[in-house]
Write a protein that holds these residues in place. Sequence first.
Motif, PDB file in Angstrom:
ATOM      1  N   MET A 175      47.581  43.074  37.153  1.00  0.00           N
ATOM      2  CA  MET A 175      47.158  43.652  38.429  1.00  0.00           C
ATOM      3  C   MET A 175      47.579  45.117  38.534  1.00  0.00           C
ATOM      4  O   MET A 175      46.902  45.925  39.158  1.00  0.00           O
ATOM      5  CB  MET A 175      47.750  42.877  39.617  1.00  0.00           C
ATOM      6  CG  MET A 175      47.345  41.441  39.680  1.00  0.00           C
ATOM      7  SD  MET A 175      45.606  41.246  40.043  1.00  0.00           S
ATOM      8  CE  MET A 175      45.480  39.487  40.073  1.00  0.00           C
ATOM      9  N   GLU A 176      48.694  45.462  37.913  1.00  0.00           N
ATOM     10  CA  GLU A 176      49.171  46.851  37.931  1.00  0.00           C
ATOM     11  C   GLU A 176      48.186  47.772  37.205  1.00  0.00           C
ATOM     12  O   GLU A 176      48.005  48.922  37.588  1.00  0.00           O
ATOM     13  CB  GLU A 176      50.544  46.955  37.254  1.00  0.00           C
ATOM     14  CG  GLU A 176      51.609  46.095  37.873  1.00  0.00           C
ATOM     15  CD  GLU A 176      52.062  46.588  39.230  1.00  0.00           C
ATOM     16  OE1 GLU A 176      52.431  47.779  39.340  1.00  0.00           O
ATOM     17  OE2 GLU A 176      52.047  45.796  40.181  1.00  0.00           O
ATOM     18  N   THR A 177      47.534  47.240  36.179  1.00  0.00           N
ATOM     19  CA  THR A 177      46.566  48.020  35.406  1.00  0.00           C
ATOM     20  C   THR A 177      45.222  48.093  36.106  1.00  0.00           C
ATOM     21  O   THR A 177      44.612  49.149  36.204  1.00  0.00           O
ATOM     22  CB  THR A 177      46.383  47.397  34.001  1.00  0.00           C
ATOM     23  OG1 THR A 177      47.654  47.380  33.353  1.00  0.00           O
ATOM     24  CG2 THR A 177      45.392  48.175  33.172  1.00  0.00           C
ATOM     25  N   THR A 178      44.752  46.957  36.616  1.00  0.00           N
ATOM     26  CA  THR A 178      43.403  46.918  37.189  1.00  0.00           C
ATOM     27  C   THR A 178      43.330  47.434  38.616  1.00  0.00           C
ATOM     28  O   THR A 178      42.299  47.961  39.026  1.00  0.00           O
ATOM     29  CB  THR A 178      42.824  45.494  37.144  1.00  0.00           C
ATOM     30  OG1 THR A 178      43.654  44.628  37.912  1.00  0.00           O
ATOM     31  CG2 THR A 178      42.703  44.993  35.724  1.00  0.00           C
ATOM     32  N   ILE A 179      44.423  47.292  39.380  1.00  0.00           N
ATOM     33  CA  ILE A 179      44.415  47.728  40.778  1.00  0.00           C
ATOM     34  C   ILE A 179      45.236  48.996  40.965  1.00  0.00           C
ATOM     35  O   ILE A 179      44.771  49.966  41.539  1.00  0.00           O
ATOM     36  CB  ILE A 179      44.942  46.608  41.705  1.00  0.00           C
ATOM     37  CG1 ILE A 179      44.007  45.400  41.626  1.00  0.00           C
ATOM     38  CG2 ILE A 179      45.068  47.106  43.141  1.00  0.00           C
ATOM     39  CD1 ILE A 179      44.515  44.170  42.349  1.00  0.00           C
ATOM     40  N   GLY A 180      46.458  48.973  40.479  1.00  0.00           N
ATOM     41  CA  GLY A 180      47.335  50.135  40.602  1.00  0.00           C
ATOM     42  C   GLY A 180      48.779  49.716  40.763  1.00  0.00           C
ATOM     43  O   GLY A 180      49.080  48.535  40.990  1.00  0.00           O
ATOM     44  N   ALA A 181      49.660  50.684  40.660  1.00  0.00           N
ATOM     45  CA  ALA A 181      51.096  50.428  40.757  1.00  0.00           C
ATOM     46  C   ALA A 181      51.436  49.762  42.078  1.00  0.00           C
ATOM     47  O   ALA A 181      51.003  50.206  43.137  1.00  0.00           O
ATOM     48  CB  ALA A 181      51.864  51.736  40.600  1.00  0.00           C
ATOM     49  N   GLY A 182      52.195  48.678  42.006  1.00  0.00           N
ATOM     50  CA  GLY A 182      52.616  47.948  43.191  1.00  0.00           C
ATOM     51  C   GLY A 182      51.732  46.767  43.550  1.00  0.00           C
ATOM     52  O   GLY A 182      52.051  46.006  44.462  1.00  0.00           O
ATOM     53  N   ALA A 183      50.624  46.582  42.850  1.00  0.00           N
ATOM     54  CA  ALA A 183      49.677  45.516  43.192  1.00  0.00           C
ATOM     55  C   ALA A 183      50.255  44.125  42.964  1.00  0.00           C
ATOM     56  O   ALA A 183      50.048  43.229  43.788  1.00  0.00           O
ATOM     57  CB  ALA A 183      48.382  45.681  42.409  1.00  0.00           C
ATOM     58  N   GLN A 184      50.969  43.931  41.874  1.00  0.00           N
ATOM     59  CA  GLN A 184      51.533  42.607  41.603  1.00  0.00           C
ATOM     60  C   GLN A 184      52.494  42.210  42.723  1.00  0.00           C
ATOM     61  O   GLN A 184      52.417  41.110  43.248  1.00  0.00           O
ATOM     62  CB  GLN A 184      52.248  42.582  40.256  1.00  0.00           C
ATOM     63  CG  GLN A 184      52.794  41.210  39.906  1.00  0.00           C
ATOM     64  CD  GLN A 184      53.504  41.176  38.564  1.00  0.00           C
ATOM     65  OE1 GLN A 184      53.805  42.216  37.984  1.00  0.00           O
ATOM     66  NE2 GLN A 184      53.769  39.990  38.072  1.00  0.00           N
ATOM     67  N   ARG A 185      53.333  43.100  43.116  1.00  0.00           N
ATOM     68  CA  ARG A 185      54.282  42.818  44.196  1.00  0.00           C
ATOM     69  C   ARG A 185      53.556  42.604  45.524  1.00  0.00           C
ATOM     70  O   ARG A 185      53.885  41.707  46.296  1.00  0.00           O
ATOM     71  CB  ARG A 185      55.281  43.949  44.333  1.00  0.00           C
ATOM     72  CG  ARG A 185      56.264  43.722  45.478  1.00  0.00           C
ATOM     73  CD  ARG A 185      57.343  44.719  45.458  1.00  0.00           C
ATOM     74  NE  ARG A 185      58.123  44.387  44.275  1.00  0.00           N
ATOM     75  CZ  ARG A 185      59.353  44.773  44.059  1.00  0.00           C
ATOM     76  NH1 ARG A 185      59.946  45.534  44.932  1.00  0.00           N
ATOM     77  NH2 ARG A 185      59.996  44.426  42.978  1.00  0.00           N
ATOM     78  N   ALA A 186      52.536  43.405  45.795  1.00  0.00           N
ATOM     79  CA  ALA A 186      51.790  43.298  47.056  1.00  0.00           C
ATOM     80  C   ALA A 186      51.073  41.956  47.188  1.00  0.00           C
ATOM     81  O   ALA A 186      50.855  41.482  48.300  1.00  0.00           O
ATOM     82  CB  ALA A 186      50.780  44.438  47.161  1.00  0.00           C
ATOM     83  N   LEU A 187      50.707  41.338  46.060  1.00  0.00           N
ATOM     84  CA  LEU A 187      49.976  40.064  46.088  1.00  0.00           C
ATOM     85  C   LEU A 187      50.869  38.838  45.983  1.00  0.00           C
ATOM     86  O   LEU A 187      50.381  37.717  46.078  1.00  0.00           O
ATOM     87  CB  LEU A 187      48.933  40.051  44.971  1.00  0.00           C
ATOM     88  CG  LEU A 187      47.742  40.967  45.208  1.00  0.00           C
ATOM     89  CD1 LEU A 187      46.902  41.096  43.946  1.00  0.00           C
ATOM     90  CD2 LEU A 187      46.911  40.470  46.366  1.00  0.00           C
ATOM     91  N   ARG A 188      52.171  39.023  45.807  1.00  0.00           N
ATOM     92  CA  ARG A 188      53.077  37.870  45.717  1.00  0.00           C
ATOM     93  C   ARG A 188      53.000  37.032  46.979  1.00  0.00           C
ATOM     94  O   ARG A 188      53.127  37.536  48.084  1.00  0.00           O
ATOM     95  CB  ARG A 188      54.510  38.333  45.512  1.00  0.00           C
ATOM     96  CG  ARG A 188      54.896  38.288  44.089  1.00  0.00           C
ATOM     97  CD  ARG A 188      56.373  38.517  43.895  1.00  0.00           C
ATOM     98  NE  ARG A 188      56.482  39.275  42.655  1.00  0.00           N
ATOM     99  CZ  ARG A 188      57.285  40.282  42.450  1.00  0.00           C
ATOM    100  NH1 ARG A 188      58.089  40.687  43.395  1.00  0.00           N
ATOM    101  NH2 ARG A 188      57.292  40.889  41.301  1.00  0.00           N
TER     102      ARG A 188
END
Length: 107
Positions: A61-74
């Motif tokens: 998600m960090e690659t496809t959406i941007g920095a912080g995306a993985q954390r934002a989707l938790r």
Amino acid sequence: MAAENLPLHINAAVDLRQTRRNVLLKGVDVDACVGSMISLDSGGGPVLLAVNSAARPCAWMETTIGAGAQRALRGKGGVRCTPLSDGVLTLGAAEFTITDMESQGAH
């Protein structure tokens, strides 16, 4: 996945292609449906799905959406389902229903 959970603050153009999810629902807290059976009907008849578990966002998600995306989707990255019936879902409005698993013979 719920449309309201898309991390638009990270990337305003984010959609299902970046999240690697198959169905995007609006106005439904699908993450709260784990353990339930749901029905989606986009006009061709209901498709029954068992909501098995949360879909945890991965580092991709960090690659496809941007920095912080993985954390934002938790905790709100959507769910993993098992289809319980055949059917076709189409793009557009759909009726969403939480169905009683006991009345359907599922345990």
